[in-house]
Write an enzyme that holds these catalytic residues in place. Structure first.
Site, short mmCIF file in Angstrom:
data_model
loop_
_atom_site.label_atom_id
_atom_site.label_comp_id
_atom_site.label_asym_id
_atom_site.label_seq_id
_atom_site.Cartn_x
_atom_site.Cartn_y
_atom_site.Cartn_z
N HIS A 22 -8.21 -5.97 -0.34
CA HIS A 22 -6.31 -4.76 0.72
C HIS A 22 -5.78 -5.75 1.57
O HIS A 22 -6.03 -6.04 2.33
CB HIS A 22 -6.40 -3.61 -0.09
CG HIS A 22 -5.34 -2.65 0.77
ND1 HIS A 22 -4.57 -2.42 -0.37
CD2 HIS A 22 -5.17 -1.73 1.66
CE1 HIS A 22 -3.98 -1.61 -0.16
NE2 HIS A 22 -3.64 -1.06 0.47
N GLU A 78 -9.40 -5.44 -4.56
CA GLU A 78 -8.22 -4.69 -2.78
C GLU A 78 -9.58 -3.58 -2.05
O GLU A 78 -9.84 -3.64 -1.05
CB GLU A 78 -7.55 -3.68 -3.65
CG GLU A 78 -6.46 -3.89 -4.62
CD GLU A 78 -5.58 -4.03 -3.67
OE1 GLU A 78 -5.61 -4.40 -2.16
OE2 GLU A 78 -4.38 -4.31 -4.11
N SER A 132 1.15 -1.12 -0.24
CA SER A 132 -0.25 0.24 0.00
C SER A 132 1.12 1.24 0.00
O SER A 132 1.74 1.21 -1.00
CB SER A 132 -0.74 0.18 1.41
OG SER A 132 -2.28 1.29 1.23
#
Length: 498
Positions: free
Chosen positions: A417, A320, A189
């Site tokens: 995610h 995600e 991320s």
């Protein structure tokens, strides 16, 4: 068993697990001085040396941060460790004090440039050390402390912290059994965005050899005019003048609250026309193209051939954005008629995008469609753009997609995610996103590929480099396999949009 290792600033005492081949852990080692007082909102400085032996048994202090909203807080543990010495790192090694020249992996945690720390349990580096890698995890300044553009031009302090940690590794890792000339920077991320960004930062040159970017591609970076507007907005919410002197004197938690207020404005679409890509990406603070630390937007630098000297392994999870929509209940609350407005500013013209994604997902709810488009906008397409740019210059790039779907939330969380992190660290027991049903076989495969890449820049003979055939390795419940140009129709929809 306790074991002592020297560093450039003093000796540190860690603990080695009992038994043959035990892994030694050294936690909370300062790589820079506490960034408060006269050092507040300034580039990192060297820590003061210490006499004797410093215990390195516990995680060090964490940077000021707001914490995650309630819907995410139980899924994404974010420990808070009080103290000002927040520029610290941890080392796991199978060869402390030995001249072993093992490959080194340095982890940059995620958290939208506002949250996260190395104390998150899933980031424990024991499995990497078990498999012959010296693993380092580093804290860095977050939010306004790390990514606000100050009116005096100071910017990208969080990136400079990461570079300072890498310099510490360069100078000290041999004492822990690592090879300073074989460093792989990896992150997820915001950590992945940071890692790919550092590939284009001149002052980071020579500090690492390759990068693994999980769900972040360094595509988004703020131009200085927008960064200055965001600084003014943060100062307004903090109730202080937007000057460097005053901001340095403003309490950290006051700036944390001000950034959270700006984030809330972004979530409602406030200021989208004024803030451009920042509002569309949902990140009010991120690296800034300041012309000094960061000369250009990373994706543009890659297109011009920057970063060719680094190896890159990059990829994304298939779904995600479901992490942000399913646990909060938003996925079930979004009406069809709201989608064009919600998608405005997020890539292709909304009605055209909805038609294409509806064709690919005929049974999808409005929330499912929103998640699919925002997954591509924020994560997948930026990774594809970086891979394309590097392939055009002949730079070796390996691309993956993580498609295993978590059974959590009755299976609706999907391949969301951050789900892959427990697999990468071979630390499934510390992750909640897998819903307690994560396959060890998949962790074995991913972890082994990351270790192989760290050893020699090649994740394995069955994983071809990305090129004209758009080869992507697919990690899923079914046997891992190479696929070519996955979700091609949706990818083509974004062609021409940069």
């Amino acid at each position: 068993m306790e074991i002592v290792v020297p560093t450039t600033h003093g000796k540190v005492r860690g603990r080695e697990a009992a038994g043959p081949g035990g892994v030694a852990a050294f936690l909370g080692i300062p790589y820079a001085a506490p960034p408060f007082g006269p050092r507040r909102l300034r580039p990192p400085q060297s820590p003061e040396p210490w006499d004797g032996e410093r215990n390195a048994f516990d995680y060090g202090p964490t940077a000021p941060k707001p914490g995650y909203p309630p819907a995410l807080a139980t899924l994404l543990p974010d420990p808070v460790v009080p103290g000002e010495e927040c520029l610290n790192l941890n080392v796991w090694t199978p060869a402390p004090g030995r001249d072993s020249a093992l490959p080194v992996m340095v982890w940059i945690h995620g958290g939208a440039f506002r949250n996260g720390s190395t104390a998150v349990p899933v980031y424990d580096g024991t499995a990497f050390a078990r498999d012959g890698v010296v693993c380092v995890t580093a804290n860095y300044r977050l939010g306004a402390e790390g990514f606000l553009l100050l009116p005096d031009g100071t910017a990208n302090l969080g990136l400079l912290d990461q570079i300072a940690a890498l310099r510490w590794v360069r100078e000290n890792i041999a004492a822990f059994g690592g090879d300073p000339d074989n460093v792989t920077l990896f992150g997820e991320s915001a950590g992945a965005m940071s890692a790919t960004t550092l590939m284009t930062v001149p002052s980071a040159a020579g500090l690492f050899r390759r990068v693994i970017a999980q769900s972040g591609a360094g595509h988004h970076a703020l131009p200085p005019d927008i960064a200055r507007r965001i600084t003014a907005r943060v100062a307004a919410h903090a109730g202080v003048p937007a000057t460097a002197e005053v901001l340095r004197e403003t309490a950290p938690q006051r700036l944390v609250a001000a950034v959270s207020a700006v984030q809330a404005e972004f979530a409602t679409g406030h200021g989208r026309e004024e803030w451009g890509e920042a509002a569309g990406g949902g990140l009010p603070l991120m690296p800034v193209v300041d012309g000094e630390v960061l000369p250009a937007r990373p994706v543009d630098a890659f297109a011009a051939g920057a970063g060719r000297e680094y190896g890159l392994l990059t990829g994304t999870n298939a779904e995600e954005f479901r992490l942000y929509l399913v646990p909060s209940g938003l996925a079930d609350a979004i009406p069809e008629e709201a989608l064009p407005t919600l998608l405005a500013g997020h890539g292709p013209e909304p009605h055209r995008a909805l038609a294409a994604y509806r064709a690919a997902l005929p049974d999808a709810s409005p929330g499912d469609l929103l998640a699919a488009v925002l997954t591509d906008f924020t994560f997948r397409i930026p990774a594809v753009r970086v891979a394309e740019a590097r392939a055009a210059h002949g730079a070796a790039t390996y691309v993956y997609t993580f498609d295993w779907r978590s059974p959590a939330f009755d299976g609706r969380l999907g391949a969301c995610h951050a789900l892959e992190i427990g697999f990468v660290f071979d630390n499934l027991a510390s992750g909640l996103l897998g819903g307690g049903d994560a396959p060890q076989r998949l962790a074995d495969e991913m972890h082994a590929a990351w270790v192989a890449f760290a050893h020699h820049g090649d994740p394995g003979p069955t994983w071809p480099a990305y090129g004209a055939d758009r080869a992507v390795l697919r990690f899923a419940a079914d046997p891992t396999e190479v696929v070519h140009d996955p979700a091609a129709a949706e990818r083509r929809l974004w062609d021409g949009l940069r």
